[in-house]
Design an enzyme around this catalytic site. Sequence first.
Site, short mmCIF file in Angstrom:
data_model
loop_
_atom_site.label_atom_id
_atom_site.label_comp_id
_atom_site.label_asym_id
_atom_site.label_seq_id
_atom_site.Cartn_x
_atom_site.Cartn_y
_atom_site.Cartn_z
N GLY A 21 0.89 -1.20 -0.10
CA GLY A 21 0.07 0.20 -0.06
C GLY A 21 0.85 1.41 -0.04
N LEU A 22 1.77 1.30 1.01
CA LEU A 22 2.50 2.41 1.07
C LEU A 22 3.67 2.57 -0.11
CD1 LEU A 22 3.14 4.93 2.63
CD2 LEU A 22 4.13 3.41 4.46
N GLY A 77 7.97 -5.85 4.34
CA GLY A 77 7.99 -6.56 5.78
C GLY A 77 6.42 -6.80 5.94
N SER A 79 3.12 -6.04 7.84
CA SER A 79 2.73 -4.80 8.20
C SER A 79 1.60 -4.75 9.26
CB SER A 79 2.14 -3.94 7.02
OG SER A 79 1.19 -4.54 6.46
N ASN A 123 4.71 3.14 14.85
CA ASN A 123 3.93 3.59 16.04
C ASN A 123 3.96 2.57 16.93
OD1 ASN A 123 0.92 2.85 16.44
ND2 ASN A 123 1.30 3.45 14.21
N HIS A 124 3.81 1.30 16.45
CA HIS A 124 3.47 0.24 17.26
C HIS A 124 4.73 -0.27 18.09
CE1 HIS A 124 -0.36 -0.04 16.35
NE2 HIS A 124 -0.07 0.17 14.76
N TYR A 153 4.85 -7.86 15.82
CA TYR A 153 5.08 -6.78 14.86
C TYR A 153 5.52 -5.54 15.71
CZ TYR A 153 3.86 -2.91 11.71
OH TYR A 153 3.96 -1.77 10.86
N LYS A 157 9.67 -3.81 14.81
CA LYS A 157 10.15 -2.53 14.72
C LYS A 157 11.04 -1.73 15.53
CE LYS A 157 7.59 -2.47 10.96
NZ LYS A 157 8.21 -2.21 9.45
N ARG A 191 -8.77 7.83 16.41
CA ARG A 191 -7.37 7.64 16.76
C ARG A 191 -6.46 8.24 15.64
NH1 ARG A 191 -3.98 3.62 15.05
NH2 ARG A 191 -2.12 3.51 15.85
P1 NAI Z 1 1.60 -3.58 2.80
O1 NAI Z 1 1.60 -4.98 3.75
O2 NAI Z 1 0.80 -3.03 2.20
O3 NAI Z 1 3.00 -3.99 2.18
C1 NAI Z 1 4.29 -4.74 2.65
C2 NAI Z 1 5.02 -5.29 1.33
O4 NAI Z 1 6.12 -5.80 1.72
C3 NAI Z 1 4.21 -6.20 0.50
O5 NAI Z 1 4.13 -5.81 -0.82
C4 NAI Z 1 4.91 -7.56 0.74
O6 NAI Z 1 4.77 -8.41 -0.51
C5 NAI Z 1 6.48 -6.79 0.90
N1 NAI Z 1 6.94 -7.94 1.85
C6 NAI Z 1 6.56 -8.59 2.98
N2 NAI Z 1 7.52 -9.62 3.52
C7 NAI Z 1 8.36 -9.65 2.49
C8 NAI Z 1 9.78 -10.08 2.31
N3 NAI Z 1 10.01 -11.01 3.08
N4 NAI Z 1 10.54 -10.07 1.15
C9 NAI Z 1 10.20 -8.91 0.25
N5 NAI Z 1 8.85 -8.57 0.44
C10 NAI Z 1 8.19 -8.70 1.45
O7 NAI Z 1 2.36 -2.64 4.12
P2 NAI Z 1 2.27 -1.03 4.03
O8 NAI Z 1 0.98 -0.66 4.61
O9 NAI Z 1 2.85 -0.57 2.70
O10 NAI Z 1 3.57 -0.68 4.97
C11 NAI Z 1 4.79 -0.71 4.39
C12 NAI Z 1 5.90 -0.70 5.35
O11 NAI Z 1 5.47 0.52 6.30
C13 NAI Z 1 5.68 -1.78 6.41
O12 NAI Z 1 7.03 -2.20 6.79
C14 NAI Z 1 5.07 -1.43 7.75
O13 NAI Z 1 5.18 -2.13 8.91
C15 NAI Z 1 5.10 -0.04 7.84
N6 NAI Z 1 4.36 0.79 8.28
C16 NAI Z 1 3.23 1.32 7.52
C17 NAI Z 1 2.34 2.34 8.08
C18 NAI Z 1 0.81 2.51 7.42
O14 NAI Z 1 0.45 3.44 7.81
N7 NAI Z 1 0.72 2.03 5.93
C19 NAI Z 1 2.38 2.44 9.54
C20 NAI Z 1 3.45 2.08 9.94
C21 NAI Z 1 4.34 1.31 9.57
C1 15L Z 2 0.97 0.16 11.40
O1 15L Z 2 2.29 -0.09 11.72
C2 15L Z 2 0.36 -0.70 10.06
O2 15L Z 2 1.55 -1.10 9.31
C3 15L Z 2 -0.56 -0.11 9.43
O3 15L Z 2 -1.30 -0.93 8.49
C4 15L Z 2 -1.60 0.68 10.39
O4 15L Z 2 -2.14 -0.38 11.12
C5 15L Z 2 -0.91 1.51 11.29
O5 15L Z 2 0.26 0.84 11.93
C6 15L Z 2 -1.68 2.34 12.39
O6 15L Z 2 -1.24 2.33 13.42
O7 15L Z 2 -2.85 2.66 12.30
#
Ligand code: NAI
Ligand code: 15L
Length: 284
Positions: A21-22, A77, A79, A123-124, A153, A157, A191
Amino acid sequence: MSESSPPAGPRTILLTGAAGGLGTLMRELLPAHGHELRLFDVRPIADAPDAIVADLNDTEALREAVRGVDGVLHLAGISLESTFDKILDSNIRGTYHLYEAVRAEAGARADGKAPRVVFASSNHAIGFTPRPHTDEGDPLVPVSTPRRPDTYYGLSKSFGEDLAQLYWDKFGVETVSVRIGSCFKEPTDVRMMSVWLSPADGARLFHAALTAPDVGHTVVYGSSANTRLWWDLTSARALGYDPQDDSEEYAETLLAEFGPLTDEDPAHQHMGGRFVNDPPIWPH
Ligand code: NAI
Ligand code: 15L
């Protein structure tokens, strides 16, 4: 500009997690900040046939992926909360392999300088911290607040931030760890009005983190300039981040739908929201 400043002009950035997504949002937004993206994800990306499709635990693919890059935006990773084994594989072992690839890349360069890493922390990592009642005079939460992970999770982090510190202290690899709040197009609950990072501000923050001089290992919060902000953005602003968005425009609708946060519900008492519950949230 200091000697260790990144080069001017387009910078080649490895974007891990590019299919997520991000990652999808940043593929749209970061090129306008002057970045050329090299994409990496374990999942293929339909509209990006050149993306590297590999797991973070494929050390050869990672070593090749970081060759010649100026920086890495490490989003890949799990997420959300998951089993410990899955978190261990992708977030802990996978992030370690990324840092090892970056360290090897530095060793292969004439100047010995490693590409900078911007690590998607969360934030987690501090999710069990009580939410501040800023309307009653509580101070914003500083980045120095003790880490209190709310999930495996969040623990991963916390590990990533410590790994970044180790690789700076021992090997000179620079990192900005961004404790992202909720980076989605719009906040969808009450939140999130405090922790929302608009995608455009996300791109501004990642750009600042990738290009600010001499960051060593810096921890910042990833949030927009929200009226209901919980976090002290001083270290983010020191990188040159200047957030432009505020979740307040969604307040009326969200408060009408959900009501205000209360002090009875654990998911409202803590910054991590529903992640503090057991079971935390849906399994991944
Ligand atoms: P997401 O789950 O949509 O995307 C994560 C991507 O990482 C996926 O495309 C997945 O295929 C890939 N991935 C997972 N494990 C893998 C591996 N072993 N090797 C290669 N690729 C792998 O998550 P999102 O929302 O895009 O978040 C991106 C990052 O930002 C994550 O690390 C998440 O923890 C962090 N994050 C996101 C937040 C948000 O609000 N979207 C909030 C806080 C942290
Ligand atoms: C995260 O760390 C997650 O990756 C994201 O999917 C949201 O749940 C976000 O925190 C959140 O706290 O809203």
